[in-house]
Design a protein around this motif. Structure first.
Motif, PDB file in Angstrom:
ATOM      1  N   SER A 262      33.728  28.553  48.810  1.00 51.33           N
ATOM      2  CA  SER A 262      32.815  28.055  47.780  1.00 51.33           C
ATOM      3  C   SER A 262      31.611  27.370  48.417  1.00 51.33           C
ATOM      4  O   SER A 262      30.465  27.551  47.971  1.00 51.33           O
ATOM      5  CB  SER A 262      33.542  27.072  46.858  1.00 51.33           C
ATOM      6  N   ALA A 263      31.853  26.580  49.456  1.00 54.63           N
ATOM      7  CA  ALA A 263      30.764  25.873  50.133  1.00 54.63           C
ATOM      8  C   ALA A 263      29.791  26.852  50.773  1.00 54.63           C
ATOM      9  O   ALA A 263      28.561  26.669  50.707  1.00 54.63           O
ATOM     10  CB  ALA A 263      31.331  24.928  51.188  1.00 54.63           C
ATOM     11  N   LEU A 267      25.875  27.470  49.883  1.00 53.52           N
ATOM     12  CA  LEU A 267      24.842  27.408  50.919  1.00 53.52           C
ATOM     13  C   LEU A 267      23.968  28.661  50.894  1.00 53.52           C
ATOM     14  O   LEU A 267      22.730  28.584  50.960  1.00 53.52           O
ATOM     15  CB  LEU A 267      25.504  27.254  52.291  1.00 53.52           C
ATOM     16  N   LYS A 268      24.602  29.818  50.774  1.00 53.64           N
ATOM     17  CA  LYS A 268      23.877  31.082  50.727  1.00 53.64           C
ATOM     18  C   LYS A 268      22.957  31.140  49.509  1.00 53.64           C
ATOM     19  O   LYS A 268      21.785  31.518  49.607  1.00 53.64           O
ATOM     20  CB  LYS A 268      24.871  32.239  50.694  1.00 53.64           C
ATOM     21  N   ALA A 269      23.501  30.727  48.348  1.00 57.55           N
ATOM     22  CA  ALA A 269      22.715  30.771  47.115  1.00 57.55           C
ATOM     23  C   ALA A 269      21.521  29.820  47.189  1.00 57.55           C
ATOM     24  O   ALA A 269      20.419  30.150  46.721  1.00 57.55           O
ATOM     25  CB  ALA A 269      23.607  30.413  45.924  1.00 57.55           C
ATOM     26  N   ARG A 270      21.712  28.645  47.778  1.00 58.13           N
ATOM     27  CA  ARG A 270      20.620  27.677  47.879  1.00 58.13           C
ATOM     28  C   ARG A 270      19.511  28.200  48.808  1.00 58.13           C
ATOM     29  O   ARG A 270      18.328  27.999  48.534  1.00 58.13           O
ATOM     30  CB  ARG A 270      21.142  26.326  48.379  1.00 58.13           C
ATOM     31  N   PHE A 271      19.917  28.864  49.868  1.00 61.14           N
ATOM     32  CA  PHE A 271      18.889  29.423  50.748  1.00 61.14           C
ATOM     33  C   PHE A 271      18.154  30.560  50.056  1.00 61.14           C
ATOM     34  O   PHE A 271      16.918  30.658  50.144  1.00 61.14           O
ATOM     35  CB  PHE A 271      19.506  29.914  52.061  1.00 61.14           C
ATOM     36  N   GLU A 272      18.882  31.441  49.391  1.00 63.64           N
ATOM     37  CA  GLU A 272      18.249  32.558  48.701  1.00 63.64           C
ATOM     38  C   GLU A 272      17.291  32.086  47.625  1.00 63.64           C
ATOM     39  O   GLU A 272      16.260  32.732  47.359  1.00 63.64           O
ATOM     40  CB  GLU A 272      19.333  33.458  48.091  1.00 63.64           C
TER      41      GLU A 272
END
Length: 275
Positions: A262-263, A267-272
């Protein structure tokens, strides 16, 4: 010369005092951890992989800290299955232990060895790093199948003996991989084998019984009703509500690699979202 001897004596005294305090701290945390396993009111362990995560869940109100082997390995660039070096595991456990005030239990896979005496020595390292509990599985890591009941019993006995020699009442959460390594359609037929393993592991010195991969509440309750050790399940598959799972009578729920995944997704979604 006298000063050197005095200095040595002072250092020895300081080390003895530190060791005494460590033993008292271990004993208090171990006793505290045992009382947290209540049938029908399970201890919730949200598995972490580093000291920062441990501090975060402590601040969020966790009662105890638990590592996840998959998560710890992945966070440091390794695959699961005891590929992360034991030296690094011990170092990480020590950093986690000194960073929080809560009891710490470590997912120690299959002990990073096969032979009972070697497993025992490895567990000593984790105890000395600050753990008061471990998960210990019966899967043959980097091999096929599970250890026989007889072989796993000898391994658990060796761990219990090592813990006693260390003066620590280690909470051994004996994990069976019967369900995690099989198709759900086969789970009902494996329940009796799981119950036999629990009885043998308890007699060998285990304190808890972990059945990851089993997500049918009907079968979980059947195991809970048939065994005497506190039962631990992993929140996965159909197990989504702690309240519902608690009704089966389990004493502990954990999340395995879920928090790490989940973390990383977050992290991936926030960067994208920056793009």
């Amino acid at each position: 010369m006298a000063q050197t001897k005095t200095s040595r004596n002072r250092t020895t005294l300081q080390n003895n005092l530190k060791g005494h305090r460590r033993m008292k701290d271990h004993a208090a945390k171990s006793a505290q951890f045992r009382t947290m396993h209540v049938k029908g009111d399970p201890l919730v362990l949200y598995n972490i992989w580093d000291a920062g995560g441990a501090r975060t869940v402590e601040r969020a109100g966790a009662k105890a800290i638990a590592t996840g082997s998959w998560s710890m390995a992945a966070a440091h660039g390794f695959a699961d299955g005891e590929t992360i070096p034991l030296d690094l595991v011990a170092q990480l456990v020590e950093r986690i232990a000194v960073s929080v005030d809560l009891p710490l239990t470590v997912d120690f896979e299959s002990g990073y060895a096969t032979a009972p005496d070697e497993v025992a020595e490895n567990v000593r390292r984790i105890i000395r790093a600050g753990a008061i509990g471990i998960n210990f599985e019966d899967q043959i890591v980097q091999g096929d199948g599970l250890f026989s009941i007889q072989d796993q019993v000898q391994r658990i006995k060796a761990i219990r003996s090592a813990a006693e020699q260390e003066g620590v009442d280690l909470f051994i959460n004996a994990r069976t991989d019967l369900f995690l390594a099989s198709d759900p359609s086969e789970h009902e037929g494996l329940v009796d084998e799981a119950i036999r393993r629990e009885a043998a592991y308890k007699d060998a010195g285990a304190n808890g019984f972990f059945v990851p991969g089993l997500d049918a509440t009907r079968l979980i309750k059947r195991i809970v009703d048939a065994v005497s050790l506190p039962v631990n399940v992993m929140m996965m598959g159909n197990l989504t509500s702690i309240r519902d799972v608690a009704q089966t009578g389990v004493s502990r729920v954990s999340y395995g690699p879920g928090p790490y995944r989940s973390a990383q997704s977050d992290l991936k979604a926030r960067f994208e979202a920056l793009q």
